[in-house]
Design an enzyme around this catalytic site. Structure first.
Site, PDB file in Angstrom:
ATOM      1  CB  CYS A 112      -1.000  -0.025   1.151  1.00  0.00           C
ATOM      2  SG  CYS A 112      -2.343   1.150   0.909  1.00  0.00           S
ATOM      3  CG  HIS A 217      -3.504  -3.487   2.913  1.00  0.00           C
ATOM      4  ND1 HIS A 217      -2.569  -3.031   3.814  1.00  0.00           N
ATOM      5  CD2 HIS A 217      -4.005  -2.395   2.303  1.00  0.00           C
ATOM      6  CE1 HIS A 217      -2.508  -1.715   3.761  1.00  0.00           C
ATOM      7  NE2 HIS A 217      -3.365  -1.287   2.859  1.00  0.00           N
ATOM      8  CD  GLU A 219      -1.416  -5.903   5.437  1.00  0.00           C
ATOM      9  OE1 GLU A 219      -1.057  -6.230   4.289  1.00  0.00           O
ATOM     10  OE2 GLU A 219      -1.981  -4.824   5.685  1.00  0.00           O
TER      11      GLU A 219
END
Ligand code: MN
Length: 243
Positions: A112, A217, A219
């Protein structure tokens, strides 16, 4: 030297200004993703840019985490309406880390804001706000009000790109939490994915080094959608390989 140990992956933090004094802060999902991928995470403070080289010597790989905007003068622009909050200390620190990591071929990944930092550090520019370039009738929603584990828009991965080796689909659906995006791509990077409105969703090194920049993202997704652990596994793998 053949390295059998788990590689040490430095993860950048940011300055949380919401407390009485600034705190170095990081969403811990980055830490867990690196551990799940077989690396040892180590959180890097927001430090003096002159310390970047020595810190990089201690780690095997680098992960630029997500966060706020980047000060537009760092990519040669005046601020435009829609620009969000930025922190020049963080920007200068991360840019310095990225430039030295690039020179020393340290494996790195940006997520990001981290994707945007890598592009700016290597000479590219950003859209300060996506509607600056994409008309409202064509725009894809890049910042829905949903949790990080919810998929949002699809991306088209460039055939033959390194990124394409990490995903089973050429058009995976990803999450999205950004209003800025890469505009002019840095000379040493190449686009490896876009969303339907043409917004750049991933970049990678033109040469064989491991430098991967993702606008989405992973994660936030890998626990629900295990294929999103692949970028972290790739970073850890690259960090294990002696350069
Ligand atoms: Mn997006």
């Amino acid at each position: 030297m053949h390295r059998m140990k788990k590689p040490l992956i430095g993860i950048t933090s940011f300055l949380d200004h919401s407390k009485r004094v600034p705190y170095c802060s990081l969403k811990e999902s980055y830490v867990r993703a690196i551990e799940a991928a077989g690396g040892i995470p180590i959180i890097l403070p927001v430090a003096d840019p002159s310390h970047a080289g020595e810190i990089l010597q201690k780690i095997d790989g680098l992960l630029f985490s997500g966060g706020g905007d980047i000060a537009p003068w760092l990519f040669g622009q005046e601020p435009v309406p829609g620009l969000g909050t930025y922190d020049t200390r963080l920007d200068e620190w991360e840019i310095s880390l990225c430039q030295i990591a690039w020179k020393t071929s340290k494996p790195m990944m940006g997520i990001c804001r981290g994707c945007q930092v890598m592009n700016v550090a290597l000479g590219g520019t950003l859209l300060q706000d996506i509607p600056q370039k994409v008309g409202l009738s064509d725009i894809v929603l890049h910042n829905p009000a949903v949790p990080p584990y919810e998929l949002c828009h699809s991306i088209s991965i460039t055939k033959g790109s390194y990124l394409s080796t990490l995903f089973s689909s050429e058009k995976p659906r990803v999450n999205s939490f950004h209003h800025q995006a890469v505009d002019t791509v840095a000379e040493s990077l190449v686009v490896s994915a876009r969303s339907q409105d043409g917004i750049i969703e991933a970049l990678e090194a033109k040469d064989a080094r491991f430098a991967l920049a993702l606008q989405f993202h992973p994660e936030g997704l890998w626990e629900r959608y295990p294929e999103f652990l692949a970028p972290f596994s790739a970073l850890v793998r690259a960090a294990k390989t002696p350069s």
